[in-house]
Write a protein that holds these residues in place. Structure first.
Motif, PDB file in Angstrom:
ATOM      1  N   PHE A   1       0.815  -1.212   0.000  1.00  0.00           N
ATOM      2  CA  PHE A   1       0.000   0.000   0.000  1.00  0.00           C
ATOM      3  C   PHE A   1       0.855   1.273   0.000  1.00  0.00           C
ATOM      4  CE2 PHE A   1      -2.930  -3.203   1.394  1.00  0.00           C
ATOM      5  CZ  PHE A   1      -4.153  -2.800   0.891  1.00  0.00           C
ATOM      6  N   LEU A   2       2.168   1.120  -0.214  1.00  0.00           N
ATOM      7  CA  LEU A   2       3.051   2.278  -0.105  1.00  0.00           C
ATOM      8  C   LEU A   2       2.758   3.327  -1.173  1.00  0.00           C
ATOM      9  CD1 LEU A   2       5.355   3.566   1.433  1.00  0.00           C
ATOM     10  CD2 LEU A   2       6.971   2.290  -0.005  1.00  0.00           C
ATOM     11  N   THR A   3       2.499   2.902  -2.395  1.00  0.00           N
ATOM     12  CA  THR A   3       2.204   3.861  -3.462  1.00  0.00           C
ATOM     13  C   THR A   3       0.919   4.628  -3.166  1.00  0.00           C
ATOM     14  OG1 THR A   3       3.303   2.445  -5.089  1.00  0.00           O
ATOM     15  CG2 THR A   3       1.816   4.133  -5.938  1.00  0.00           C
ATOM     16  N   LEU A   4      -0.106   3.903  -2.713  1.00  0.00           N
ATOM     17  CA  LEU A   4      -1.364   4.564  -2.362  1.00  0.00           C
ATOM     18  C   LEU A   4      -1.165   5.543  -1.212  1.00  0.00           C
ATOM     19  CD1 LEU A   4      -4.018   1.691  -2.548  1.00  0.00           C
ATOM     20  CD2 LEU A   4      -3.798   3.663  -4.074  1.00  0.00           C
ATOM     21  N   TYR A   5      -0.375   5.153  -0.225  1.00  0.00           N
ATOM     22  CA  TYR A   5      -0.112   6.040   0.914  1.00  0.00           C
ATOM     23  C   TYR A   5       0.566   7.331   0.452  1.00  0.00           C
ATOM     24  CZ  TYR A   5       2.537   7.886   4.885  1.00  0.00           C
ATOM     25  OH  TYR A   5       3.108   8.705   5.819  1.00  0.00           O
ATOM     26  N   LEU A   6       1.557   7.193  -0.413  1.00  0.00           N
ATOM     27  CA  LEU A   6       2.300   8.363  -0.857  1.00  0.00           C
ATOM     28  C   LEU A   6       1.438   9.299  -1.706  1.00  0.00           C
ATOM     29  CD1 LEU A   6       5.714   6.690  -1.766  1.00  0.00           C
ATOM     30  CD2 LEU A   6       5.201   8.093   0.237  1.00  0.00           C
TER      31      LEU A   6
ATOM     32  N   ALA B   1       5.924   9.096  -6.509  1.00  0.00           N
ATOM     33  CA  ALA B   1       5.669   7.902  -5.707  1.00  0.00           C
ATOM     34  C   ALA B   1       6.390   6.692  -6.287  1.00  0.00           C
ATOM     35  CB  ALA B   1       4.168   7.637  -5.626  1.00  0.00           C
ATOM     36  N   GLY B   2       6.369   6.578  -7.621  1.00  0.00           N
ATOM     37  CA  GLY B   2       7.056   5.455  -8.254  1.00  0.00           C
ATOM     38  C   GLY B   2       8.551   5.484  -8.009  1.00  0.00           C
ATOM     39  N   LEU B   3       9.144   6.673  -8.057  1.00  0.00           N
ATOM     40  CA  LEU B   3      10.579   6.792  -7.802  1.00  0.00           C
ATOM     41  C   LEU B   3      10.915   6.428  -6.359  1.00  0.00           C
ATOM     42  CD1 LEU B   3      11.376  10.085  -9.742  1.00  0.00           C
ATOM     43  CD2 LEU B   3      12.094   7.765 -10.350  1.00  0.00           C
ATOM     44  N   VAL B   4      10.066   6.858  -5.432  1.00  0.00           N
ATOM     45  CA  VAL B   4      10.306   6.533  -4.028  1.00  0.00           C
ATOM     46  C   VAL B   4      10.187   5.035  -3.785  1.00  0.00           C
ATOM     47  CG1 VAL B   4       9.403   6.774  -1.675  1.00  0.00           C
ATOM     48  CG2 VAL B   4       9.642   8.787  -3.133  1.00  0.00           C
TER      49      VAL B   4
ATOM     50  N   CYS C   1      13.073   2.915  -4.588  1.00  0.00           N
ATOM     51  CA  CYS C   1      14.132   2.878  -3.578  1.00  0.00           C
ATOM     52  C   CYS C   1      14.040   1.619  -2.729  1.00  0.00           C
ATOM     53  CB  CYS C   1      14.058   4.115  -2.683  1.00  0.00           C
ATOM     54  SG  CYS C   1      14.433   5.662  -3.516  1.00  0.00           S
ATOM     55  N   PHE C   2      12.835   1.094  -2.554  1.00  0.00           N
ATOM     56  CA  PHE C   2      12.664  -0.159  -1.823  1.00  0.00           C
ATOM     57  C   PHE C   2      13.402  -1.284  -2.549  1.00  0.00           C
ATOM     58  CE2 PHE C   2      10.596  -4.164  -0.921  1.00  0.00           C
ATOM     59  CZ  PHE C   2      10.378  -4.133   0.453  1.00  0.00           C
ATOM     60  N   GLY C   3      13.241  -1.349  -3.881  1.00  0.00           N
ATOM     61  CA  GLY C   3      13.927  -2.380  -4.652  1.00  0.00           C
ATOM     62  C   GLY C   3      15.433  -2.255  -4.572  1.00  0.00           C
ATOM     63  N   LEU C   4      15.938  -1.015  -4.653  1.00  0.00           N
ATOM     64  CA  LEU C   4      17.377  -0.816  -4.527  1.00  0.00           C
ATOM     65  C   LEU C   4      17.871  -1.245  -3.149  1.00  0.00           C
ATOM     66  CD1 LEU C   4      17.867   2.667  -6.251  1.00  0.00           C
ATOM     67  CD2 LEU C   4      18.610   0.444  -7.096  1.00  0.00           C
TER      68      LEU C   4
ATOM     69  N   ALA D   1      13.757  12.396   2.954  1.00  0.00           N
ATOM     70  CA  ALA D   1      13.793  11.512   4.118  1.00  0.00           C
ATOM     71  C   ALA D   1      12.943  10.268   3.884  1.00  0.00           C
ATOM     72  CB  ALA D   1      13.307  12.261   5.355  1.00  0.00           C
ATOM     73  N   ILE D   2      11.784  10.441   3.254  1.00  0.00           N
ATOM     74  CA  ILE D   2      10.926   9.285   2.943  1.00  0.00           C
ATOM     75  C   ILE D   2      11.640   8.345   1.983  1.00  0.00           C
ATOM     76  CG2 ILE D   2       8.802   8.573   1.764  1.00  0.00           C
ATOM     77  CD1 ILE D   2       7.450  11.034   2.934  1.00  0.00           C
ATOM     78  N   ALA D   3      12.335   8.906   0.980  1.00  0.00           N
ATOM     79  CA  ALA D   3      13.070   8.067   0.023  1.00  0.00           C
ATOM     80  C   ALA D   3      14.178   7.288   0.723  1.00  0.00           C
ATOM     81  CB  ALA D   3      13.651   8.933  -1.089  1.00  0.00           C
ATOM     82  N   LEU D   4      14.911   7.957   1.624  1.00  0.00           N
ATOM     83  CA  LEU D   4      15.982   7.288   2.361  1.00  0.00           C
ATOM     84  C   LEU D   4      15.424   6.184   3.253  1.00  0.00           C
ATOM     85  CD1 LEU D   4      18.899   6.988   3.315  1.00  0.00           C
ATOM     86  CD2 LEU D   4      18.476   8.837   4.963  1.00  0.00           C
ATOM     87  N   LEU D   5      14.355   6.495   3.981  1.00  0.00           N
ATOM     88  CA  LEU D   5      13.753   5.488   4.853  1.00  0.00           C
ATOM     89  C   LEU D   5      13.191   4.317   4.044  1.00  0.00           C
ATOM     90  CD1 LEU D   5      11.925   7.775   7.446  1.00  0.00           C
ATOM     91  CD2 LEU D   5      13.894   6.288   7.876  1.00  0.00           C
TER      92      LEU D   5
END
Length: 420
Positions: free
Chosen positions: A30-35, A46-49, A52-55, A99-103
């Motif tokens: 649900f991360l994309t929906l949340y963002l 949102a897609g770029l953020v 970051c999970f995949g990386l 910060a969201i991207a880093l987290l």
């Protein structure tokens, strides 16, 4: 011996932690929906953020494998789960984009880091003759937990998005406690520092030794290709179905067959697979991937044909996932099991990052028929590769299995061991 019998107590604590962890998989789906809905991000941002999970997952697999051989399996799992719980909680209250991207990157790394250690524990605790069964049971727990978590997360989101972060962090913390208190430390003791780069002055050479194993690298590369196909089913398939005039609800019903088939058929299928050569099973799984996505090329606007394709490639997934993990365990020396699983997991995580990009490019420049035909071709090539690799049946592999049994502590010792 029954499907559930003969496995040590430590494995069942590991299985329980896997189930709890997947029952709490609330945030990522649900991360994309949340963002977009709660934080006001654009779809592109949102897609770029989320990428970051995949990386983070790619990095976490290598780091987790390294730490599990250097520091131990138990401390790697427990520490990763605790850090991930803290990162998940921080995501709920963070508003700055950077910060969201880093987290999110740390969230991906922390979620992926325990997996090599978990696979290494299974390899340490369970003998070669039962490993495929053990990995199948663990994969079953993954799918049971994830299927139920999707339903529960829907109710939590209706109340408030913050609850998916609280629930995910809480269940992840419970996994850390289970790992620390109940899962035994199984990292083999060093017998000869000169031949064991997992500890001592030669520790830095460990990953280098793993990367010189051409069979592992070949298996990882072929697995990367097959997981690229799997991720098309959860990333580009809904886009392709929408282009054919099918609703998102229809896609939801079609993809739900994946979890349903795994939950219902994993156990009977595992019984049927017992004792069969890994190379043949992996080649067969590749053909099923090819057939499942090949059928999709002819689906048009027929939802039933899409569903048939999902069922076919899901059976391939059910054969491939536990068998490939068991094959990696057979290839790895006991003191490098974490690193071996980490390198193999690197390929799996890389596929989750690359698949949406590759699938999107093909859909934009061609159409769904070309994409699914290409998927079928990749599956057939993977099957041919597994035939050439001959991952079992050689004298070297049989000798490795005999050495594994000789080095492994008696099961009775491990069954009574806890982290307390």
């Amino acid at each position: 011996m029954t499907m559930f019998g003969g496995l040590p107590r430590g494995f069942w604590w590991l299985w329980s932690s896997t189930l709890v962890n997947r029952l709490g998989t609330f945030v990522y789906p649900f991360l994309t929906l949340y963002l977009t809905l709660d934080r006001g991000f654009s779809a592109t941002a949102a897609g770029l953020v989320v990428s970051c999970f995949g990386l983070g997952s790619v990095v976490g697999s290598l780091v987790g494998g390294e730490l599990s051989d250097r520091l131990g399996r138990r401390v790697t799992m427990a520490g990763s789960y605790v850090v991930t719980a803290a990162v998940t909680a921080a995501l709920a209250v963070t508003t700055q984009v950077a910060a969201i991207a880093l987290l999110t990157f740390l969230f991906g790394a922390g979620s992926s880091a325990p997996r090599p250690a978990l696979s290494a524990v299974i390899s340490d605790l369970v003998g070669p003759e039962d490993r495929q069964r053990a990995f199948s049971l663990n994969y079953w727990a993954v799918n049971i937990g994830f299927g139920l978590s999707s339903v529960m997360a829907g109710f939590l989101v209706r109340a408030d998005f913050v609850w998916i972060f609280i629930g995910d962090a809480a269940t992840t913390l419970v996994c850390g406690l289970i790992a620390w208190l109940r899962i035994p430390e199984t990292r083999p003791a060093t017998k000869d520092a000169a031949r064991d780069p997992a500890s001592g002055p030669d520790a830095a050479r460990g990953l280098g030794l793993v990367l010189r194993d051409s069979r592992l690298l070949a298996l990882t590369a072929v697995a990367f290709g097959l997981w690229m196909l799997f991720h098309q089913g959860v990333t580009t398939l809904p886009v392709a179905m929408e282009a054919q005039g099918l609703s998102t609800q229809t896609y939801g019903l079609v993809i739900s067959l994946n979890g349903l088939v795994v939950v219902l058929l994993q156990i009977p299928l595992t019984r049927w697979l017992a004792g069969r050569r890994y190379g043949r099973l992996l080649a067969g799984a590749s053909v099923l991937f090819a057939a499942g996505f090949g059928v999709t090329a002819f689906a048009g606007s027929a939802a039933l044909v899409y569903g048939l394709g999902v069922v076919i490639w899901t059976v391939g997934e059910m054969v491939f996932a536990p068998t490939s993990a068991a094959a990696v365990a057979d290839l790895s020396p006991s003191h490098l099991r974490g690193r071996y699983q980490g390198v193999f997991g690197f390929g799996t995580a890389a596929a989750s990052f690359a698949a949406p990009i590759a699938g999107g490019i093909v859909l934009d420049r061609a159409d769904g028929t070309v994409l699914w035909a290409a998927c079928a071709a990749v599956g057939l090539l993977a099957g041919c590769a597994f035939v050439v690799l001959r991952l079992d049946g050689s004298a070297a592999t049989r000798q490795a299995r005999r050495e594994d049994v000789a080095e492994r502590p008696p099961a009775a010792d491990l069954r009574g061991t806890t982290g307390t």
